[in-house]
Design a protein around this motif. Sequence first.
Motif, PDB file in Angstrom:
ATOM      1  N   GLU A 308      54.338  30.061  10.969  1.00  0.00           N
ATOM      2  CA  GLU A 308      53.473  30.647  11.976  1.00  0.00           C
ATOM      3  C   GLU A 308      52.196  31.171  11.346  1.00  0.00           C
ATOM      4  OE1 GLU A 308      54.491  34.428  13.797  1.00  0.00           O
ATOM      5  OE2 GLU A 308      56.094  34.680  12.317  1.00  0.00           O
ATOM      6  N   ILE A 309      51.170  31.273  12.178  1.00  0.00           N
ATOM      7  CA  ILE A 309      49.909  31.864  11.753  1.00  0.00           C
ATOM      8  C   ILE A 309      49.999  33.371  11.934  1.00  0.00           C
ATOM      9  CG2 ILE A 309      47.434  32.009  12.266  1.00  0.00           C
ATOM     10  CD1 ILE A 309      47.514  29.103  13.091  1.00  0.00           C
ATOM     11  N   VAL A 310      49.457  34.110  10.961  1.00  0.00           N
ATOM     12  CA  VAL A 310      49.473  35.574  10.991  1.00  0.00           C
ATOM     13  C   VAL A 310      48.056  36.075  10.730  1.00  0.00           C
ATOM     14  CG1 VAL A 310      51.878  35.700  10.232  1.00  0.00           C
ATOM     15  CG2 VAL A 310      50.034  35.734   8.531  1.00  0.00           C
ATOM     16  N   PRO A 311      47.790  37.355  11.011  1.00  0.00           N
ATOM     17  CA  PRO A 311      46.461  37.898  10.695  1.00  0.00           C
ATOM     18  C   PRO A 311      46.144  37.750   9.209  1.00  0.00           C
ATOM     19  CG  PRO A 311      47.650  39.381  12.144  1.00  0.00           C
ATOM     20  CD  PRO A 311      48.636  38.340  11.705  1.00  0.00           C
ATOM     21  N   LYS A 312      44.880  37.783   8.879  1.00  0.00           N
ATOM     22  CA  LYS A 312      44.423  37.603   7.510  1.00  0.00           C
ATOM     23  C   LYS A 312      45.124  38.560   6.553  1.00  0.00           C
ATOM     24  CE  LYS A 312      41.505  36.178   4.288  1.00  0.00           C
ATOM     25  NZ  LYS A 312      41.547  34.827   3.719  1.00  0.00           N
ATOM     26  N   GLN A 313      45.691  38.008   5.467  1.00  0.00           N
ATOM     27  CA  GLN A 313      46.372  38.792   4.448  1.00  0.00           C
ATOM     28  C   GLN A 313      45.814  38.432   3.076  1.00  0.00           C
ATOM     29  OE1 GLN A 313      50.584  38.145   4.982  1.00  0.00           O
ATOM     30  NE2 GLN A 313      50.581  38.957   7.074  1.00  0.00           N
ATOM     31  N   GLU A 314      46.295  39.133   2.066  1.00  0.00           N
ATOM     32  CA  GLU A 314      45.810  38.856   0.708  1.00  0.00           C
ATOM     33  C   GLU A 314      46.117  37.423   0.309  1.00  0.00           C
ATOM     34  OE1 GLU A 314      46.304  40.498  -3.884  1.00  0.00           O
ATOM     35  OE2 GLU A 314      47.195  41.607  -2.207  1.00  0.00           O
ATOM     36  N   ALA A 315      47.339  36.957   0.588  1.00  0.00           N
ATOM     37  CA  ALA A 315      47.712  35.567   0.337  1.00  0.00           C
ATOM     38  C   ALA A 315      47.440  34.766   1.599  1.00  0.00           C
ATOM     39  CB  ALA A 315      49.182  35.469  -0.061  1.00  0.00           C
ATOM     40  N   GLU A 316      46.588  33.767   1.493  1.00  0.00           N
ATOM     41  CA  GLU A 316      46.272  32.981   2.687  1.00  0.00           C
ATOM     42  C   GLU A 316      47.471  32.189   3.186  1.00  0.00           C
ATOM     43  OE1 GLU A 316      42.381  30.688   3.501  1.00  0.00           O
ATOM     44  OE2 GLU A 316      43.764  29.183   2.694  1.00  0.00           O
ATOM     45  N   ILE A 317      48.207  31.580   2.249  1.00  0.00           N
ATOM     46  CA  ILE A 317      49.385  30.768   2.604  1.00  0.00           C
ATOM     47  C   ILE A 317      50.568  31.288   1.813  1.00  0.00           C
ATOM     48  CG2 ILE A 317      50.405  28.468   2.650  1.00  0.00           C
ATOM     49  CD1 ILE A 317      47.494  27.370   2.526  1.00  0.00           C
ATOM     50  N   THR A 318      51.608  31.728   2.494  1.00  0.00           N
ATOM     51  CA  THR A 318      52.840  32.146   1.839  1.00  0.00           C
ATOM     52  C   THR A 318      53.932  31.165   2.191  1.00  0.00           C
ATOM     53  OG1 THR A 318      52.237  34.501   1.907  1.00  0.00           O
ATOM     54  CG2 THR A 318      54.564  33.966   1.638  1.00  0.00           C
ATOM     55  N   VAL A 319      54.614  30.653   1.164  1.00  0.00           N
ATOM     56  CA  VAL A 319      55.747  29.735   1.372  1.00  0.00           C
ATOM     57  C   VAL A 319      56.989  30.452   0.874  1.00  0.00           C
ATOM     58  CG1 VAL A 319      56.681  27.450   0.960  1.00  0.00           C
ATOM     59  CG2 VAL A 319      54.193  27.795   0.925  1.00  0.00           C
ATOM     60  N   ALA A 320      57.961  30.665   1.759  1.00  0.00           N
ATOM     61  CA  ALA A 320      59.152  31.438   1.428  1.00  0.00           C
ATOM     62  C   ALA A 320      60.393  30.571   1.425  1.00  0.00           C
ATOM     63  CB  ALA A 320      59.324  32.588   2.418  1.00  0.00           C
ATOM     64  N   GLY A 321      61.096  30.567   0.291  1.00  0.00           N
ATOM     65  CA  GLY A 321      62.379  29.901   0.203  1.00  0.00           C
ATOM     66  C   GLY A 321      63.501  30.894   0.389  1.00  0.00           C
ATOM     67  N   ASN A 322      64.722  30.470   0.089  1.00  0.00           N
ATOM     68  CA  ASN A 322      65.881  31.346   0.245  1.00  0.00           C
ATOM     69  C   ASN A 322      65.905  32.385  -0.873  1.00  0.00           C
ATOM     70  OD1 ASN A 322      66.881  30.119   2.543  1.00  0.00           O
ATOM     71  ND2 ASN A 322      67.947  28.545   1.361  1.00  0.00           N
TER      72      ASN A 322
END
Length: 322
Positions: A308-322
């Motif tokens: 999902e898109i979220v408001p601007k954060q320090e990391a532009e793209i976060t990819v989360a695994g398990n």
Amino acid sequence: MNRVLEKLPRSIRDDNLLIGFDSRDDAAVYRITDNLATVQTLDFFPPMLDDPYVFGQIAACNALSDVYAMGGEVKTALNIVCFPEQMSLNVLGEILRGGSEKVAEAGGVLAGGHSIADDSVKYGLSVMGLVDPEKMYPNNGGEPGSRLILTKKLGVGIICTANRIGAAPETAMQAAVESMLILNKGAAEVLRDYPVQACTDVTGYGLLGHLHEMMDGRLSCRLSLDAIPVFDEALALADEFYLTAAAQRNRNYIGPFVHFENVPFAWEEVLFDPQTSGGLLAAVAADKAEDCQAALQKAGLPAQIIGEIVPKQEAEITVAGN
């Protein structure tokens, strides 16, 4: 490339040019009337496999995809050919046959083209489509809360690279080819029934590169690794370090904008992997995203909501695994 484009002199402003190269979008859109605009794009590249007919089909699918990413319908196409004088014209004929068949499948008309002598084969199309300006998809129109949907599996670049040296399993290469031969027409037709805020097709910059364009410096996004459709063989090949030079260039450029959480190296490579004739990546309003995903899957596509898109954060793209 962006540094080069930034140095080009700007032409006289034309308010009818709705989308140009300044937005890093998939194609140019020029308004003809209040409810009609042209979509114009161009793409060509060298073969990624030995079969000239299949190469022609894939190259055409890749070029046609930009029109679908803008929400448009394909109308005409022109061949672009670079071809060695000493090579058999039968090879050229097969390339053009493959491309012509995909243009016809798209509902377009092949209207001509241009060829030059070169030291290696390159093929693609210049494509013109039509779109309603009120219904076109920019690549940067997403809003916080919208869901990101990807319509094809990732990993074809790694598989094709391994195939060149005989390291890709035959079944993996067959599956990759089948994916690249699917026009994004069907996906685009489904998306028209849903509130799409932004759309692009995943090609040379890989998933993360095209997400970077979609975020446009004003948004961020969070991806769930488990939800991303992928060819399992691509992950296995990446684990064995069958990597692409283009993916490393993507990593060097996009890496500073990406934060990985519990993401294995092989997955990182797949996410940076350049795709040929990849799927559409659409930002869809949250309340309709699951219905849209279901409709795409009903159409036979391995589509998934990947984040999902979220408001601007320090990391532009976060990819989360398990």
